[in-house]
Write an enzyme that holds these catalytic residues in place. Structure first.
Site, PDB file in Angstrom:
ATOM      1  N   GLU A  44      48.711  10.640 126.127  1.00  0.00           N
ATOM      2  CA  GLU A  44      47.733  10.726 125.046  1.00  0.00           C
ATOM      3  C   GLU A  44      48.449  10.959 123.719  1.00  0.00           C
ATOM      4  O   GLU A  44      49.093  11.991 123.533  1.00  0.00           O
ATOM      5  CB  GLU A  44      46.750  11.867 125.317  1.00  0.00           C
ATOM      6  CG  GLU A  44      45.730  12.092 124.204  1.00  0.00           C
ATOM      7  CD  GLU A  44      44.905  13.349 124.412  1.00  0.00           C
ATOM      8  OE1 GLU A  44      44.506  13.969 123.408  1.00  0.00           O
ATOM      9  OE2 GLU A  44      44.672  13.722 125.580  1.00  0.00           O
ATOM     10  N   THR A  74      42.338  13.255 119.849  1.00  0.00           N
ATOM     11  CA  THR A  74      41.827  13.806 118.594  1.00  0.00           C
ATOM     12  C   THR A  74      41.065  12.745 117.799  1.00  0.00           C
ATOM     13  O   THR A  74      41.207  12.625 116.584  1.00  0.00           O
ATOM     14  CB  THR A  74      42.955  14.415 117.734  1.00  0.00           C
ATOM     15  OG1 THR A  74      43.877  15.107 118.581  1.00  0.00           O
ATOM     16  CG2 THR A  74      42.393  15.427 116.744  1.00  0.00           C
ATOM     17  N   LYS A 134      36.233  16.675 128.670  1.00  0.00           N
ATOM     18  CA  LYS A 134      37.406  17.487 128.359  1.00  0.00           C
ATOM     19  C   LYS A 134      36.930  18.874 127.922  1.00  0.00           C
ATOM     20  O   LYS A 134      36.220  18.999 126.922  1.00  0.00           O
ATOM     21  CB  LYS A 134      38.202  16.830 127.235  1.00  0.00           C
ATOM     22  CG  LYS A 134      39.254  17.718 126.589  1.00  0.00           C
ATOM     23  CD  LYS A 134      39.883  16.999 125.404  1.00  0.00           C
ATOM     24  CE  LYS A 134      40.748  17.924 124.582  1.00  0.00           C
ATOM     25  NZ  LYS A 134      41.400  17.235 123.452  1.00  0.00           N
TER      26      LYS A 134
END
Length: 218
Positions: A44, A74, A134
């Site tokens: 990621e 993000t 998440k």
């Protein structure tokens, strides 16, 4: 099996997402190779990395022959999600749940992993179309026991802790019902990247993959 289903299946199988946050992206391709050599297939790259979209595109092109899944982290809005997907991201991760991000991922058939904390947020994200929820920051909300508690009423929700995960808590999260976990500093911290210590990154990756295997076997 669709591409998205393959991504989710591979995530559950390997159980580790390497979360990379750096100020200088020049070594991220070598970092990706080091992680892959250690068995970590999910990388990621957060949108806080300078030139993140071009880094994602380069990483995807460089590692496309390998079974590596490059994702964007993000992500805070639908346009960024779209650009990351066009750059080749296999999945989109966000610290928050925003329906427009999920809808963009659905449109392109890409896995979406929005963030949540409370039971209500977790359920809303899942009901809103998340493929994996998440839970962030995991280390500040009760740790593995909290995940075990969440899985009580939500056994059908795929949850992934991120934030403060390490070798001690990682297996506990898997045993508590997490489908995978995101780990940054303890696996691929800035000092390792800055010193180009790719051998240690590969070693760390191997250790984390073994941790997941052992946790799942018990």
């Amino acid at each position: 099996m669709s591409d998205k289903q393959k991504v989710i299946a591979a995530l559950k199988e390997t159980g580790v997402v390497a979360v990379i946050r750096v100020d200088d992206p020049s070594d991220l391709i070598d970092v990706g190779k080091a992680l892959y050599q250690g068995g970590v297939k999910f990388i990621e790259i957060t949108m806080t990395v300078p030139g993140a979209l071009s880094v994602i595109e380069k990483a995807v092109n460089t590692l496309k022959k390998e079974e590596v899944y490059i994702g964007a982290g993000t992500v805070l809005d639908a346009e960024t999600a779209r650009l990351a997907i066009l750059a080749g991201s296999s999945y989109i991760v966000s610290p928050v749940f925003r329906p427009e991000i999920v809808n963009t991922c659905k449109r392109y058939g890409v896995a979406c992993m929005p963030g949540a904390v409370t039971p209500t947020e977790v359920f809303n994200a899942w009901e809103g179309g998340a493929d994996v929820v998440k839970v962030f920051p995991a280390n500040h909300i009760g740790g593995p026991q909290y995940f075990k508690d969440l899985k009580g009423p939500f056994p059908f929700v795929e949850i992934m802790p991120t934030g403060g995960v390490n070798r001690e808590t990682g297996p506990a999260y898997i045993k508590a019902g997490a489908c995978a976990f995101g780990v940054g500093g303890d696996l691929v911290g800035k000092p390792l990247i800055e010193s180009k210590d790719f051998a240690t990154i590969t070693k760390n990756a191997k250790e984390y993959i073994e941790i997941v295997k052992k946790a799942k076997s018990k």
